[in-house]
Design a protein around this motif. Structure first.
Motif, PDB file in Angstrom:
ATOM      1  N   TRP A   1       0.831  -1.196   0.000  1.00  0.00           N
ATOM      2  CA  TRP A   1       0.000   0.000   0.000  1.00  0.00           C
ATOM      3  C   TRP A   1       0.876   1.261   0.000  1.00  0.00           C
ATOM      4  CZ3 TRP A   1      -4.922   0.498  -1.108  1.00  0.00           C
ATOM      5  CH2 TRP A   1      -5.753  -0.614  -0.969  1.00  0.00           C
ATOM      6  N   ILE A   2       1.908   1.252   0.808  1.00  0.00           N
ATOM      7  CA  ILE A   2       2.830   2.392   0.866  1.00  0.00           C
ATOM      8  C   ILE A   2       3.539   2.564  -0.478  1.00  0.00           C
ATOM      9  CG2 ILE A   2       4.936   3.257   1.948  1.00  0.00           C
ATOM     10  CD1 ILE A   2       3.943   1.865   4.540  1.00  0.00           C
ATOM     11  N   PHE A   3       3.978   1.455  -1.063  1.00  0.00           N
ATOM     12  CA  PHE A   3       4.647   1.504  -2.363  1.00  0.00           C
ATOM     13  C   PHE A   3       3.751   2.144  -3.422  1.00  0.00           C
ATOM     14  CE2 PHE A   3       7.080   0.361  -5.966  1.00  0.00           C
ATOM     15  CZ  PHE A   3       6.207  -0.161  -6.898  1.00  0.00           C
ATOM     16  N   TRP A   4       2.491   1.689  -3.517  1.00  0.00           N
ATOM     17  CA  TRP A   4       1.587   2.240  -4.530  1.00  0.00           C
ATOM     18  C   TRP A   4       1.249   3.702  -4.258  1.00  0.00           C
ATOM     19  CZ3 TRP A   4       1.476   0.318  -9.016  1.00  0.00           C
ATOM     20  CH2 TRP A   4       1.647  -1.048  -9.204  1.00  0.00           C
ATOM     21  N   PHE A   5       1.122   4.051  -2.996  1.00  0.00           N
ATOM     22  CA  PHE A   5       0.855   5.442  -2.643  1.00  0.00           C
ATOM     23  C   PHE A   5       2.017   6.336  -3.096  1.00  0.00           C
ATOM     24  CE2 PHE A   5      -1.013   8.914  -0.519  1.00  0.00           C
ATOM     25  CZ  PHE A   5       0.000   9.606   0.101  1.00  0.00           C
ATOM     26  N   ILE A   6       3.233   5.936  -2.811  1.00  0.00           N
ATOM     27  CA  ILE A   6       4.404   6.709  -3.226  1.00  0.00           C
ATOM     28  C   ILE A   6       4.505   6.762  -4.745  1.00  0.00           C
ATOM     29  CG2 ILE A   6       6.930   6.738  -3.222  1.00  0.00           C
ATOM     30  CD1 ILE A   6       6.775   5.675  -0.333  1.00  0.00           C
ATOM     31  N   LEU A   7       4.220   5.659  -5.403  1.00  0.00           N
ATOM     32  CA  LEU A   7       4.267   5.612  -6.861  1.00  0.00           C
ATOM     33  C   LEU A   7       3.256   6.586  -7.476  1.00  0.00           C
ATOM     34  CD1 LEU A   7       5.680   4.077  -9.183  1.00  0.00           C
ATOM     35  CD2 LEU A   7       3.685   2.602  -9.226  1.00  0.00           C
ATOM     36  N   TRP A   8       2.048   6.623  -6.945  1.00  0.00           N
ATOM     37  CA  TRP A   8       1.035   7.546  -7.450  1.00  0.00           C
ATOM     38  C   TRP A   8       1.419   8.996  -7.159  1.00  0.00           C
ATOM     39  CZ3 TRP A   8      -2.325   6.852 -11.035  1.00  0.00           C
ATOM     40  CH2 TRP A   8      -2.815   5.586 -11.298  1.00  0.00           C
ATOM     41  N   MET A   9       1.985   9.244  -6.001  1.00  0.00           N
ATOM     42  CA  MET A   9       2.418  10.606  -5.673  1.00  0.00           C
ATOM     43  C   MET A   9       3.502  11.067  -6.641  1.00  0.00           C
ATOM     44  SD  MET A   9       0.528  11.677  -3.276  1.00  0.00           S
ATOM     45  CE  MET A   9       1.383  13.095  -2.692  1.00  0.00           C
ATOM     46  N   LEU A  10       4.444  10.220  -6.957  1.00  0.00           N
ATOM     47  CA  LEU A  10       5.482  10.566  -7.923  1.00  0.00           C
ATOM     48  C   LEU A  10       4.886  10.792  -9.309  1.00  0.00           C
ATOM     49  CD1 LEU A  10       8.350   8.141  -6.883  1.00  0.00           C
ATOM     50  CD2 LEU A  10       8.347  10.628  -6.719  1.00  0.00           C
ATOM     51  N   PHE A  11       3.972   9.935  -9.693  1.00  0.00           N
ATOM     52  CA  PHE A  11       3.338  10.047 -10.995  1.00  0.00           C
ATOM     53  C   PHE A  11       2.628  11.388 -11.148  1.00  0.00           C
ATOM     54  CE2 PHE A  11       1.489   8.678 -14.847  1.00  0.00           C
ATOM     55  CZ  PHE A  11       0.154   9.060 -14.844  1.00  0.00           C
ATOM     56  N   PHE A  12       1.830  11.782 -10.150  1.00  0.00           N
ATOM     57  CA  PHE A  12       1.093  13.034 -10.238  1.00  0.00           C
ATOM     58  C   PHE A  12       1.991  14.246 -10.038  1.00  0.00           C
ATOM     59  CE2 PHE A  12      -2.641  10.293  -9.474  1.00  0.00           C
ATOM     60  CZ  PHE A  12      -3.356  10.676 -10.592  1.00  0.00           C
ATOM     61  N   SER A  13       3.066  14.094  -9.300  1.00  0.00           N
ATOM     62  CA  SER A  13       3.952  15.247  -9.126  1.00  0.00           C
ATOM     63  C   SER A  13       4.670  15.580 -10.427  1.00  0.00           C
ATOM     64  CB  SER A  13       4.964  14.987  -8.011  1.00  0.00           C
ATOM     65  OG  SER A  13       5.844  13.949  -8.390  1.00  0.00           O
ATOM     66  N   PHE A  14       4.940  14.599 -11.270  1.00  0.00           N
ATOM     67  CA  PHE A  14       5.571  14.883 -12.552  1.00  0.00           C
ATOM     68  C   PHE A  14       4.564  15.387 -13.586  1.00  0.00           C
ATOM     69  CE2 PHE A  14       8.915  11.958 -10.990  1.00  0.00           C
ATOM     70  CZ  PHE A  14       9.961  12.864 -11.058  1.00  0.00           C
ATOM     71  N   LEU A  15       3.294  15.142 -13.371  1.00  0.00           N
ATOM     72  CA  LEU A  15       2.283  15.631 -14.299  1.00  0.00           C
ATOM     73  C   LEU A  15       1.924  17.088 -14.058  1.00  0.00           C
ATOM     74  CD1 LEU A  15      -0.273  12.706 -14.621  1.00  0.00           C
ATOM     75  CD2 LEU A  15       1.369  13.496 -16.297  1.00  0.00           C
ATOM     76  N   MET A  16       2.129  17.567 -12.846  1.00  0.00           N
ATOM     77  CA  MET A  16       1.771  18.941 -12.526  1.00  0.00           C
ATOM     78  C   MET A  16       2.720  19.901 -13.233  1.00  0.00           C
ATOM     79  SD  MET A  16      -0.770  18.996 -10.635  1.00  0.00           S
ATOM     80  CE  MET A  16      -1.764  17.730  -9.942  1.00  0.00           C
ATOM     81  N   PRO A  17       2.223  21.047 -13.677  1.00  0.00           N
ATOM     82  CA  PRO A  17       3.109  22.016 -14.335  1.00  0.00           C
ATOM     83  C   PRO A  17       4.118  22.581 -13.339  1.00  0.00           C
ATOM     84  CG  PRO A  17       0.933  22.942 -14.012  1.00  0.00           C
ATOM     85  CD  PRO A  17       0.852  21.489 -13.629  1.00  0.00           C
ATOM     86  N   VAL A  18       5.282  22.831 -13.819  1.00  0.00           N
ATOM     87  CA  VAL A  18       6.340  23.348 -12.966  1.00  0.00           C
ATOM     88  C   VAL A  18       6.117  24.841 -12.775  1.00  0.00           C
ATOM     89  CG1 VAL A  18       8.830  23.675 -12.761  1.00  0.00           C
ATOM     90  CG2 VAL A  18       7.916  21.600 -13.834  1.00  0.00           C
ATOM     91  N   ARG A  19       6.117  25.265 -11.538  1.00  0.00           N
ATOM     92  CA  ARG A  19       5.915  26.676 -11.234  1.00  0.00           C
ATOM     93  C   ARG A  19       7.239  27.413 -11.379  1.00  0.00           C
ATOM     94  NH1 ARG A  19       2.275  26.322  -5.785  1.00  0.00           N
ATOM     95  NH2 ARG A  19       0.484  25.328  -6.753  1.00  0.00           N
ATOM     96  N   ARG A  20       7.132  28.656 -11.796  1.00  0.00           N
ATOM     97  CA  ARG A  20       8.335  29.478 -11.860  1.00  0.00           C
ATOM     98  C   ARG A  20       8.776  29.774 -10.433  1.00  0.00           C
ATOM     99  NH1 ARG A  20       8.057  34.491 -15.527  1.00  0.00           N
ATOM    100  NH2 ARG A  20      10.253  34.074 -15.691  1.00  0.00           N
ATOM    101  N   SER A  21      10.038  29.700 -10.224  1.00  0.00           N
ATOM    102  CA  SER A  21      10.533  29.981  -8.885  1.00  0.00           C
ATOM    103  C   SER A  21      10.510  31.483  -8.629  1.00  0.00           C
ATOM    104  CB  SER A  21      11.951  29.444  -8.718  1.00  0.00           C
ATOM    105  OG  SER A  21      12.827  30.169  -9.557  1.00  0.00           O
TER     106      SER A  21
END
Length: 77
Positions: A14-34
């Protein structure tokens, strides 16, 4: 039955899949300008005044008056 899914090795899955989904969605989000880019692109007050005059936001008299004040203030420093 409930204990079966949360006990032992299954909890790690469960932890593995949760982390995998978090990584997946974090790369899909647009990168904000710093915020660093906004510091780099900051304009001086004189440049800002010139831009406002060029776009027609302020009149010639107001531009000359504010420009004189800005130049006077910068000479004082």
């Amino acid at each position: 039955m409930y204990h079966y899914y949360w006990a032992g090795m299954h909890a790690y899955w469960w932890i593995f899949w949760f982390i995998l989904w978090m990584l997946f969605f974090s790369f899909l989000m647009p990168v904000r300008r710093s915020n660093w880019a906004s510091y780099r692109d900051m304009q001086t007050p004189l440049q800002l005044l010139q831009r406002r005059y060029a776009t027609g936001e302020i009149a010639s008299e107001e531009y000359e008056e504010r420009r004189a004040k800005l130049l006077r203030d910068t000479k004082m420093r």
